[in-house]
Design a protein around this motif. Structure first.
Motif, mmCIF file in Angstrom:
data_model
loop_
_atom_site.group_PDB
_atom_site.id
_atom_site.type_symbol
_atom_site.label_atom_id
_atom_site.label_comp_id
_atom_site.label_asym_id
_atom_site.label_seq_id
_atom_site.Cartn_x
_atom_site.Cartn_y
_atom_site.Cartn_z
ATOM 1 N N GLY A 135 23.322 110.138 112.139
ATOM 2 C CA GLY A 135 23.977 109.368 111.088
ATOM 3 C C GLY A 135 23.846 107.873 111.295
ATOM 4 N N PHE A 136 24.115 107.415 112.519
ATOM 5 C CA PHE A 136 23.994 105.983 112.798
ATOM 6 C C PHE A 136 22.549 105.505 112.630
ATOM 7 C CE2 PHE A 136 28.142 106.273 115.108
ATOM 8 C CZ PHE A 136 28.798 105.271 114.400
ATOM 9 N N LEU A 137 21.589 106.313 113.048
ATOM 10 C CA LEU A 137 20.177 105.935 112.869
ATOM 11 C C LEU A 137 19.822 105.862 111.385
ATOM 12 C CD1 LEU A 137 18.528 108.024 115.736
ATOM 13 C CD2 LEU A 137 18.962 105.546 115.697
ATOM 14 N N ALA A 138 20.360 106.782 110.588
ATOM 15 C CA ALA A 138 20.104 106.761 109.141
ATOM 16 C C ALA A 138 20.735 105.523 108.501
ATOM 17 C CB ALA A 138 20.643 108.037 108.490
ATOM 18 N N ILE A 139 21.953 105.180 108.903
ATOM 19 C CA ILE A 139 22.618 103.984 108.370
ATOM 20 C C ILE A 139 21.794 102.740 108.688
ATOM 21 C CG2 ILE A 139 24.644 102.480 108.649
ATOM 22 C CD1 ILE A 139 26.235 105.186 109.162
ATOM 23 N N ALA A 140 21.321 102.640 109.929
ATOM 24 C CA ALA A 140 20.498 101.477 110.324
ATOM 25 C C ALA A 140 19.229 101.405 109.484
ATOM 26 C CB ALA A 140 20.159 101.554 111.810
ATOM 27 N N ALA A 141 18.610 102.553 109.215
ATOM 28 C CA ALA A 141 17.380 102.577 108.415
ATOM 29 C C ALA A 141 17.654 102.243 106.947
ATOM 30 C CB ALA A 141 16.710 103.942 108.527
ATOM 31 N N GLU A 142 18.790 102.692 106.419
ATOM 32 C CA GLU A 142 19.149 102.451 105.016
ATOM 33 C C GLU A 142 19.524 100.996 104.747
ATOM 34 O OE1 GLU A 142 22.476 105.020 104.277
ATOM 35 O OE2 GLU A 142 21.275 106.837 104.500
ATOM 36 N N GLN A 143 20.083 100.330 105.747
ATOM 37 C CA GLN A 143 20.620 98.981 105.537
ATOM 38 C C GLN A 143 20.121 98.007 106.605
ATOM 39 O OE1 GLN A 143 24.768 98.802 104.410
ATOM 40 N NE2 GLN A 143 24.760 101.001 104.026
ATOM 41 N N PRO A 144 18.813 97.803 106.676
ATOM 42 C CA PRO A 144 18.261 96.961 107.740
ATOM 43 C C PRO A 144 18.658 95.483 107.647
ATOM 44 C CG PRO A 144 16.560 97.502 106.158
ATOM 45 C CD PRO A 144 17.770 98.321 105.790
ATOM 46 N N ASN A 145 19.048 95.012 106.476
ATOM 47 C CA ASN A 145 19.455 93.614 106.355
ATOM 48 C C ASN A 145 20.828 93.356 106.977
ATOM 49 O OD1 ASN A 145 17.091 92.877 105.066
ATOM 50 N ND2 ASN A 145 17.940 93.295 103.039
ATOM 51 N N ARG A 146 21.681 94.374 107.000
ATOM 52 C CA ARG A 146 23.014 94.238 107.593
ATOM 53 C C ARG A 146 23.066 94.815 109.000
ATOM 54 N NH1 ARG A 146 27.188 97.600 108.056
ATOM 55 N NH2 ARG A 146 26.412 99.080 106.552
ATOM 56 N N CYS A 147 22.301 95.836 109.266
ATOM 57 C CA CYS A 147 22.387 96.549 110.541
ATOM 58 C C CYS A 147 21.222 96.215 111.465
ATOM 59 C CB CYS A 147 22.385 98.061 110.299
ATOM 60 S SG CYS A 147 23.795 98.641 109.343
ATOM 61 N N ALA A 148 21.524 96.109 112.742
ATOM 62 C CA ALA A 148 20.496 95.922 113.766
ATOM 63 C C ALA A 148 20.663 97.033 114.795
ATOM 64 C CB ALA A 148 20.628 94.564 114.435
ATOM 65 N N LEU A 149 19.590 97.740 115.050
ATOM 66 C CA LEU A 149 19.595 98.830 116.013
ATOM 67 C C LEU A 149 19.213 98.276 117.387
ATOM 68 C CD1 LEU A 149 19.978 101.927 116.159
ATOM 69 C CD2 LEU A 149 17.515 102.124 115.795
ATOM 70 N N ILE A 150 20.065 98.519 118.375
ATOM 71 C CA ILE A 150 19.857 98.034 119.735
ATOM 72 C C ILE A 150 19.669 99.235 120.658
ATOM 73 C CG2 ILE A 150 20.882 96.738 121.660
ATOM 74 C CD1 ILE A 150 20.495 94.917 119.254
ATOM 75 N N ASN A 151 18.591 99.232 121.424
ATOM 76 C CA ASN A 151 18.360 100.291 122.402
ATOM 77 C C ASN A 151 19.305 100.047 123.581
ATOM 78 O OD1 ASN A 151 17.515 101.997 124.426
ATOM 79 N ND2 ASN A 151 15.362 101.406 124.338
ATOM 80 N N ALA A 152 20.365 100.829 123.649
ATOM 81 C CA ALA A 152 21.379 100.649 124.693
ATOM 82 C C ALA A 152 21.165 101.587 125.874
ATOM 83 C CB ALA A 152 22.772 100.852 124.101
ATOM 84 N N GLU A 153 20.001 102.192 125.939
ATOM 85 C CA GLU A 153 19.657 103.069 127.064
ATOM 86 C C GLU A 153 19.321 102.241 128.305
ATOM 87 O OE1 GLU A 153 16.748 106.934 127.739
ATOM 88 O OE2 GLU A 153 16.600 105.789 125.896
ATOM 89 N N ARG A 154 18.997 100.989 128.100
ATOM 90 C CA ARG A 154 18.544 100.118 129.183
ATOM 91 C C ARG A 154 19.724 99.493 129.936
ATOM 92 N NH1 ARG A 154 15.705 96.377 125.618
ATOM 93 N NH2 ARG A 154 17.501 96.930 124.404
ATOM 94 N N ASP A 155 19.420 98.671 130.935
ATOM 95 C CA ASP A 155 20.473 98.051 131.743
ATOM 96 C C ASP A 155 21.280 97.065 130.896
ATOM 97 O OD1 ASP A 155 19.455 95.052 132.484
ATOM 98 O OD2 ASP A 155 17.764 96.456 132.294
ATOM 99 N N ILE A 156 22.504 96.793 131.334
ATOM 100 C CA ILE A 156 23.449 95.994 130.567
ATOM 101 C C ILE A 156 22.942 94.574 130.311
ATOM 102 C CG2 ILE A 156 24.835 95.227 132.535
ATOM 103 C CD1 ILE A 156 27.308 95.759 130.691
ATOM 104 N N GLU A 157 22.210 93.994 131.246
ATOM 105 C CA GLU A 157 21.701 92.630 131.059
ATOM 106 C C GLU A 157 20.675 92.576 129.923
ATOM 107 O OE1 GLU A 157 21.797 94.126 134.100
ATOM 108 O OE2 GLU A 157 23.511 93.026 134.939
ATOM 109 N N THR A 158 19.788 93.555 129.871
ATOM 110 C CA THR A 158 18.776 93.611 128.813
ATOM 111 C C THR A 158 19.430 93.846 127.458
ATOM 112 O OG1 THR A 158 17.154 94.446 130.393
ATOM 113 C CG2 THR A 158 16.654 94.765 128.053
ATOM 114 N N VAL A 159 20.380 94.768 127.410
ATOM 115 C CA VAL A 159 21.084 95.044 126.160
ATOM 116 C C VAL A 159 21.832 93.790 125.705
ATOM 117 C CG1 VAL A 159 22.920 96.426 125.088
ATOM 118 C CG2 VAL A 159 21.256 97.523 126.618
#
Length: 176
Positions: A135-159
């Protein structure tokens, strides 16, 4: 800084109902009604007054979480959620929504390491959590001007660097 559900006295009371108890305690409609009641109080008593004073508001969760949790997670129709949103807060949207994405297992493991028993949402089954992520991935894809998808799998400093970069770019100001 504020959060949902919660962020005002009345909304914090409703939060207790939503996050405590057994996972099957409420159906999707009941949860959505409670979330929008809490959101209305939060927006009216916390967010709008802060914005009127010229204060930036950083909120942990908002309407997209209801779309993901009660919509994708519990199968509540988007039309019902949109009708409740219109009644509760009208056409009020954040300027920017950051969606921190992790694979389901990693997210559940992180939640378990923070909280011994987990809240009722964290104790819902893996399939529910996969529907949330979808659902969150679909929301990000539907509304790219408002939403930014961040890969939070990485270390906290990179995120953190990615978040700073997106906020700086999208909201056109420099963070110090």
């Amino acid at each position: 800084m504020t959060r949902e559900p919660g962020g005002s006295h009345g909304a914090e009371e409703l939060r207790k109902l939503l996050v405590e108890g057994e996972p099957g305690r409420w159906d999707g409609v009941t949860e959505a009604l409670l979330h929008f009641a809490a959101r209305r109080d939060h927006v009216e008593r916390t967010i709008h007054p802060a914005l009127s004073r010229g204060v930036w508001v950083l909120c942990d969760r908002f309407v997209d979480s209801t779309v993901a949790y009660q919509g994708y997670g519990h199968g509540l129709s988007r039309d019902v959620i949109e009708a409740l949103r219109e009644i509760a807060i009208g056409d009020f949207w954040p300027d920017l929504t950051l969606i921190l994405d992790v694979p389901v297992e990693l997210g559940l493991n992180r939640a378990a390491s923070r909280n011994s028993g987990g809240d009722r949402y964290e104790r819902m089954d893996r399939d529910f959590h996969q529907r949330l992520r979808d659902g969150f991935l679909a929301i990000a894809a539907e509304q790219p001007n408002r939403c930014a998808l961040i890969n939070a799998e990485r270390d906290i400093e990179t995120v953190s660097r990615d978040i700073t970069s997106v906020v700086t770019e999208r909201l056109s100001f420099a963070l110090s």
